[in-house]
Design a protein around this motif. Structure first.
Motif, short mmCIF file in Angstrom:
data_model
loop_
_atom_site.label_atom_id
_atom_site.label_comp_id
_atom_site.label_asym_id
_atom_site.label_seq_id
_atom_site.Cartn_x
_atom_site.Cartn_y
_atom_site.Cartn_z
N ASP A 157 0.84 -1.21 0.00
CA ASP A 157 0.00 0.00 0.00
C ASP A 157 0.87 1.25 0.00
N LEU A 158 1.93 1.23 0.80
CA LEU A 158 2.83 2.39 0.89
C LEU A 158 3.52 2.63 -0.45
N ARG A 159 3.97 1.52 -1.08
CA ARG A 159 4.62 1.65 -2.40
C ARG A 159 3.62 2.17 -3.44
N SER A 166 4.41 9.84 -6.64
CA SER A 166 5.51 10.22 -7.52
C SER A 166 5.03 10.39 -8.95
N THR A 167 4.07 9.56 -9.36
CA THR A 167 3.51 9.69 -10.70
C THR A 167 2.79 11.02 -10.84
N ALA A 168 2.02 11.34 -9.82
CA ALA A 168 1.28 12.61 -9.87
C ALA A 168 2.26 13.78 -9.84
N ALA A 169 3.32 13.65 -9.01
CA ALA A 169 4.31 14.74 -8.93
C ALA A 169 5.07 14.85 -10.25
N ALA A 170 5.41 13.67 -10.83
CA ALA A 170 6.13 13.68 -12.10
C ALA A 170 5.26 14.27 -13.19
#
Length: 194
Positions: A157-159, A166-170
Motif C-alpha cells: 500500500d505504501l509503495r 511520484s507519478t502525480a508529482a512527475a
C-alpha cells in the motif's frame, strides 16, 4: 455340762414294750410277716413278671430286631450326616481357597489396572503438553504469518501510494516544465532509437 447326745431319746410310737407283748402270749419274738404267694415274695414276682415281659418282647414280637434295626438305621443316618458334613467341609474349603485366589487375582488385577491408568494418565498429560506446545507454535507461526502479510500489505500500500504520489508529482512537473516543442523532440528521439 451334759452332752445333749447323751440324753435318752424318747420313743414316740411305742404303745407297749416287747416284753409285754411276749407276756400276753403272742409268742416269744416280735416280727412282721411278709405277704407271700405260692412261697414267693413280691420282689420275686416283679422280677418274674419283668423276665416274662422281656422274653415275650424279644422272642415273640422280635423287638430286638426292631430295636437293632432302628439303632442300625440311626447309626447309618449319623454316618451319612458325618459324610455329608465332611463333604460340605471339603466344599467349603475349596470355595474358601477359590475365593482366596480370586481375591489375590483381583488385587493383582487392581494393581495392574492402577499401573495402566497411571501410564495412560502420564501419556495423556504428555500428549496434552505436546499438543499444547505444537498448538502454541502453530498459532505463533500463524500470528507471525499474519504480521508478515500485514507488513507486506502495508509496504505494498505504501509503495502504491508512493508510486501514485511520484507519478502525480512527475506528471505535474512534466506538465510544468515540458511544452509541446519539448514533447515533439522527446518523441522524435524515442522513434529514432526504435
Amino acid at each position: 455340762m451334759a452332752n445333749p447326745t447323751d440324753a435318752p431319746l424318747p420313743q414316740v410310737f411305742e404303745t407297749e414294750s416287747p416284753e409285754a407283748f411276749v407276756e400276753a402270749g403272742h409268742g416269744t419274738e416280735v416280727g412282721h410277716a411278709e405277704p407271700e404267694l405260692l412261697g414267693l415274695v413280691p420282689f420275686q414276682w416283679v422280677s418274674i413278671a419283668m423276665f416274662v415281659l422281656l422274653l415275650i418282647a424279644f422272642l415273640g414280637a422280635k423287638v430286638h430286631k426292631t430295636i437293632a434295626g432302628g439303632l442300625d438305621n440311626k447309626i447309618k443316618a449319623i454316618r451319612d450326616n458325618l459324610d455329608e458334613a465332611k463333604q460340605l467341609r471339603a466344599e467349603a474349603e475349596a470355595l474358601r481357597e477359590e475365593y482366596a485366589t480370586k481375591i489375590a487375582g483381583a488385587e493383582k488385577d487392581a494393581e495392574a489396572m492402577l499401573d495402566n491408568a497411571r501410564r495412560e494418565a502420564d501419556g495423556i498429560v504428555a500428549k496434552a503438553e505436546e499438543d499444547t506446545a505444537s498448538m502454541i507454535a502453530r498459532r505463533e507461526r500463524m500470528a507471525q504469518d499474519k504480521i508478515a502479510a500485514a507488513e507486506r500489505q502495508a509496504l505494498a500500500d505504501l509503495r502504491a501510494r508512493a508510486a501514485d504520489a511520484s507519478t502525480a508529482a512527475a506528471a505535474q512537473l512534466i506538465a510544468q516544465n515540458h511544452d509541446a516543442a519539448a514533447d515533439k523532440a522527446l518523441a522524435d528521439e524515442v522513434i529514432a532509437h526504435i
